[in-house]
Design an enzyme around this catalytic site. Sequence first.
Site, mmCIF file in Angstrom:
data_model
loop_
_atom_site.group_PDB
_atom_site.id
_atom_site.type_symbol
_atom_site.label_atom_id
_atom_site.label_comp_id
_atom_site.label_asym_id
_atom_site.label_seq_id
_atom_site.Cartn_x
_atom_site.Cartn_y
_atom_site.Cartn_z
ATOM 1 N N ARG A 174 0.834 -1.215 0.000
ATOM 2 C CA ARG A 174 0.000 0.000 0.000
ATOM 3 C C ARG A 174 0.857 1.248 0.000
ATOM 4 O O ARG A 174 1.873 1.292 0.694
ATOM 5 C CB ARG A 174 -0.825 0.098 1.284
ATOM 6 C CG ARG A 174 -1.702 -1.031 1.576
ATOM 7 C CD ARG A 174 -2.625 -0.657 2.742
ATOM 8 N NE ARG A 174 -3.401 -1.828 3.100
ATOM 9 C CZ ARG A 174 -3.184 -2.552 4.190
ATOM 10 N NH1 ARG A 174 -2.260 -2.179 5.056
ATOM 11 N NH2 ARG A 174 -3.913 -3.629 4.421
ATOM 12 N N ARG A 280 9.219 -16.209 13.577
ATOM 13 C CA ARG A 280 8.510 -15.157 14.310
ATOM 14 C C ARG A 280 8.370 -15.515 15.781
ATOM 15 O O ARG A 280 8.453 -16.687 16.153
ATOM 16 C CB ARG A 280 7.138 -14.848 13.698
ATOM 17 C CG ARG A 280 6.304 -16.053 13.341
ATOM 18 C CD ARG A 280 5.070 -15.656 12.493
ATOM 19 N NE ARG A 280 4.376 -16.842 12.014
ATOM 20 C CZ ARG A 280 3.409 -16.860 11.119
ATOM 21 N NH1 ARG A 280 2.997 -15.751 10.566
ATOM 22 N NH2 ARG A 280 2.846 -17.991 10.751
HETATM 23 P P1 FAD Z 1 -6.992 -28.655 10.348
HETATM 24 O O1 FAD Z 1 -7.121 -27.574 11.345
HETATM 25 O O2 FAD Z 1 -5.628 -29.146 9.998
HETATM 26 O O3 FAD Z 1 -7.898 -29.883 10.828
HETATM 27 C C1 FAD Z 1 -7.753 -31.191 10.345
HETATM 28 C C2 FAD Z 1 -8.018 -32.130 11.525
HETATM 29 O O4 FAD Z 1 -8.062 -33.476 11.062
HETATM 30 C C3 FAD Z 1 -6.907 -32.054 12.583
HETATM 31 O O5 FAD Z 1 -7.462 -31.844 13.839
HETATM 32 C C4 FAD Z 1 -6.231 -33.423 12.475
HETATM 33 O O6 FAD Z 1 -5.703 -33.866 13.708
HETATM 34 C C5 FAD Z 1 -7.393 -34.289 12.004
HETATM 35 N N1 FAD Z 1 -6.975 -35.512 11.318
HETATM 36 C C6 FAD Z 1 -6.063 -35.611 10.307
HETATM 37 N N2 FAD Z 1 -5.928 -36.894 9.950
HETATM 38 C C7 FAD Z 1 -6.771 -37.621 10.728
HETATM 39 C C8 FAD Z 1 -7.066 -38.998 10.839
HETATM 40 N N3 FAD Z 1 -6.451 -39.904 10.060
HETATM 41 N N4 FAD Z 1 -7.978 -39.397 11.764
HETATM 42 C C9 FAD Z 1 -8.593 -38.502 12.574
HETATM 43 N N5 FAD Z 1 -8.339 -37.178 12.518
HETATM 44 C C10 FAD Z 1 -7.441 -36.742 11.601
HETATM 45 N N6 FAD Z 1 -5.903 -18.720 8.752
HETATM 46 C C11 FAD Z 1 -6.439 -17.492 8.918
HETATM 47 O O7 FAD Z 1 -7.527 -17.220 8.405
HETATM 48 N N7 FAD Z 1 -5.813 -16.532 9.678
HETATM 49 C C12 FAD Z 1 -4.612 -16.755 10.281
HETATM 50 O O8 FAD Z 1 -4.059 -15.874 10.954
HETATM 51 C C13 FAD Z 1 -4.007 -18.039 10.105
HETATM 52 N N8 FAD Z 1 -2.829 -18.311 10.685
HETATM 53 C C14 FAD Z 1 -2.267 -19.547 10.516
HETATM 54 C C15 FAD Z 1 -1.056 -19.802 11.142
HETATM 55 C C16 FAD Z 1 -0.477 -21.049 11.023
HETATM 56 C C17 FAD Z 1 0.842 -21.310 11.707
HETATM 57 C C18 FAD Z 1 -1.112 -22.061 10.233
HETATM 58 C C19 FAD Z 1 -0.476 -23.414 10.073
HETATM 59 C C20 FAD Z 1 -2.314 -21.812 9.616
HETATM 60 C C21 FAD Z 1 -2.919 -20.554 9.749
HETATM 61 N N9 FAD Z 1 -4.164 -20.276 9.175
HETATM 62 C C22 FAD Z 1 -4.706 -19.021 9.323
HETATM 63 C C23 FAD Z 1 -4.913 -21.305 8.407
HETATM 64 C C24 FAD Z 1 -5.887 -22.110 9.287
HETATM 65 O O9 FAD Z 1 -5.148 -22.784 10.285
HETATM 66 C C25 FAD Z 1 -6.636 -23.107 8.421
HETATM 67 O O10 FAD Z 1 -7.341 -22.439 7.395
HETATM 68 C C26 FAD Z 1 -7.643 -23.982 9.176
HETATM 69 O O11 FAD Z 1 -7.222 -24.332 10.454
HETATM 70 C C27 FAD Z 1 -7.892 -25.221 8.367
HETATM 71 O O12 FAD Z 1 -8.873 -26.040 8.982
HETATM 72 P P2 FAD Z 1 -9.029 -27.555 8.520
HETATM 73 O O13 FAD Z 1 -10.187 -28.103 9.250
HETATM 74 O O14 FAD Z 1 -9.013 -27.628 7.042
HETATM 75 O O15 FAD Z 1 -7.640 -28.253 8.941
HETATM 76 N N1 UDP Z 2 6.581 -13.001 4.123
HETATM 77 C C1 UDP Z 2 7.843 -12.423 4.124
HETATM 78 N N2 UDP Z 2 8.219 -11.634 5.177
HETATM 79 C C2 UDP Z 2 7.398 -11.400 6.221
HETATM 80 C C3 UDP Z 2 6.111 -11.985 6.223
HETATM 81 C C4 UDP Z 2 5.742 -12.793 5.155
HETATM 82 O O1 UDP Z 2 8.605 -12.634 3.209
HETATM 83 O O2 UDP Z 2 7.802 -10.682 7.151
HETATM 84 C C5 UDP Z 2 6.219 -13.871 2.981
HETATM 85 C C6 UDP Z 2 6.570 -15.341 3.235
HETATM 86 O O3 UDP Z 2 6.962 -15.906 2.001
HETATM 87 C C7 UDP Z 2 5.268 -15.932 3.689
HETATM 88 C C8 UDP Z 2 4.278 -15.166 2.804
HETATM 89 O O4 UDP Z 2 4.825 -13.837 2.747
HETATM 90 O O5 UDP Z 2 5.187 -17.314 3.474
HETATM 91 C C9 UDP Z 2 2.857 -15.121 3.321
HETATM 92 O O6 UDP Z 2 2.867 -14.546 4.608
HETATM 93 P P1 UDP Z 2 1.708 -14.821 5.656
HETATM 94 O O7 UDP Z 2 1.928 -13.925 6.813
HETATM 95 O O8 UDP Z 2 0.411 -14.750 4.952
HETATM 96 O O9 UDP Z 2 2.034 -16.313 6.082
HETATM 97 P P2 UDP Z 2 1.276 -17.283 7.117
HETATM 98 O O10 UDP Z 2 0.621 -16.424 8.174
HETATM 99 O O11 UDP Z 2 0.299 -18.064 6.299
HETATM 100 O O12 UDP Z 2 2.376 -18.106 7.667
#
Ligand code: FAD
Ligand code: UDP
Length: 373
Positions: A174, A280
């Site tokens: 932005r 982070r």
């Molecule tokens: P999951 O949450 O992975 O659920 C799948 C479930 O299935 C798990 O509980 C697992 O244990 C279970 N499972 C798998 N295999 C089996 C099996 N064989 N038997 C029984 N159970 C099983 N999204 C945002 O909008 N904002 C954010 O700030 C954001 N931050 C994130 C930060 C991180 C570090 C990560 C990894 C993701 C982030 N996300 C964020 C994305 C968000 O986590 C996902 O969109 C969401 O949790 C996905 O939900 P799900 O149900 O698809 O998967």
């Molecule tokens: N990213 C980066 N520097 C930062 C933050 C993010 O280069 O300080 C890049 C990095 O490749 C990351 C992507 O932007 O995977 C998307 O960032 P986001 O914060 O959406 O990642 P998430 O929360 O899904 O881990």
Amino acid sequence: MYDFIVVGSGLFGAVFAHEAAAAGKKVLVLEKRPHIGGNIYTEKQGSVMVHKYGAHIFHTNDKKVWDYVQKFAEFNRYTNSPVANYKGKMYSLPFNMYTFHAMWGVSTPQEAAAKIDQQRKEAGITEPKNLEEQAISLVGRDIYEALIRGYTQKQWGRKCTELPASIIMRLPVRLTYDNNYFNALYQGIPVRGYTYLIERLLEGIEVRCNVDYLDPVVKGEMDAQAKRIVYTGPLDAYFGQSLGALEYRTLRFETERLDIANYQGNAVVNYTDSEPAYTRIIEHKWFTFGKDEEGNEIEDTVISREYPAEWQKGDEPYYPVNDERNNTLCSRYKELADKEDKVIFGGRLGEYKYYDMDKVIARALEVAEELLR
Ligand code: FAD
Ligand code: UDP
């Protein structure tokens, strides 16, 4: 006989299960972990609500999804504005006028745009083919080198030239003084945590934790008791990785409680150089403005350092690696999935898609509408 057995109690599984039960279907949810919620699981450590599997900020432009979650939990008005630490100097994120000012000393949008344009031209990029080229086109080489290259290589374990441009397109750029990480009309965090949201979605539904559906004995028993299966685990694991393994990134969290009130002055600080090895540090209390549910100031703090790594058998798969090789393999698995009439694949792992929470909910509601019509 169950109408639906839902594998996974993450957001996808919980929303689908809720909709199916509300439509009068008999539903059973199976969960491999000892608790519900998947990766959005939160738990109290002392007075601090801890995001056990990484920071989660709900954000969306989809009013239908926002209205939907409001039915189950009250949200605060948290706005995500992480800062980046590069060699001890602090920069605002996402890339905006504060960042450009800190990097180049420019103070107007015109000066910032001219600087980016000059660096883009020097790099000679016309059509960005990978994450590095895309990043330089968007924000110039200086910001790419300080704030993107090191972080991205740690996060994905691959060079920026080997990663798809789409990953960096998640971040807004932005020419305004605006540190809001998301371009979203609606944003916040459930006041009582995400686990509460999942508990409300699953209210009155039979849930069994510590059950791995892919265990052959369990699978045999469950398949015999279900008219349909909604599977939200890893797509390749369902097929025993018969076509080869899809790649995932996993995370290791190092969490500690500190006897001080304020460790880093912000919920999220990114470390964008190649060192340290973590990407982070999360200071969880700032997601609730430093207060507990009753509005009292929290006196101590809990922080988590987040270390990314390549996924190995036994780790939690967090991020699908949506590069060309994996996407091609994924489409071959999807052909197999299409032949499984009784099984529906959903969610971040079931569809192998870098979905945010709002997209997962929208998709689960769509699938529910199709199946329950
Ligand atoms: P999951 O949450 O992975 O659920 C799948 C479930 O299935 C798990 O509980 C697992 O244990 C279970 N499972 C798998 N295999 C089996 C099996 N064989 N038997 C029984 N159970 C099983 N999204 C945002 O909008 N904002 C954010 O700030 C954001 N931050 C994130 C930060 C991180 C570090 C990560 C990894 C993701 C982030 N996300 C964020 C994305 C968000 O986590 C996902 O969109 C969401 O949790 C996905 O939900 P799900 O149900 O698809 O998967
Ligand atoms: N990213 C980066 N520097 C930062 C933050 C993010 O280069 O300080 C890049 C990095 O490749 C990351 C992507 O932007 O995977 C998307 O960032 P986001 O914060 O959406 O990642 P998430 O929360 O899904 O881990």
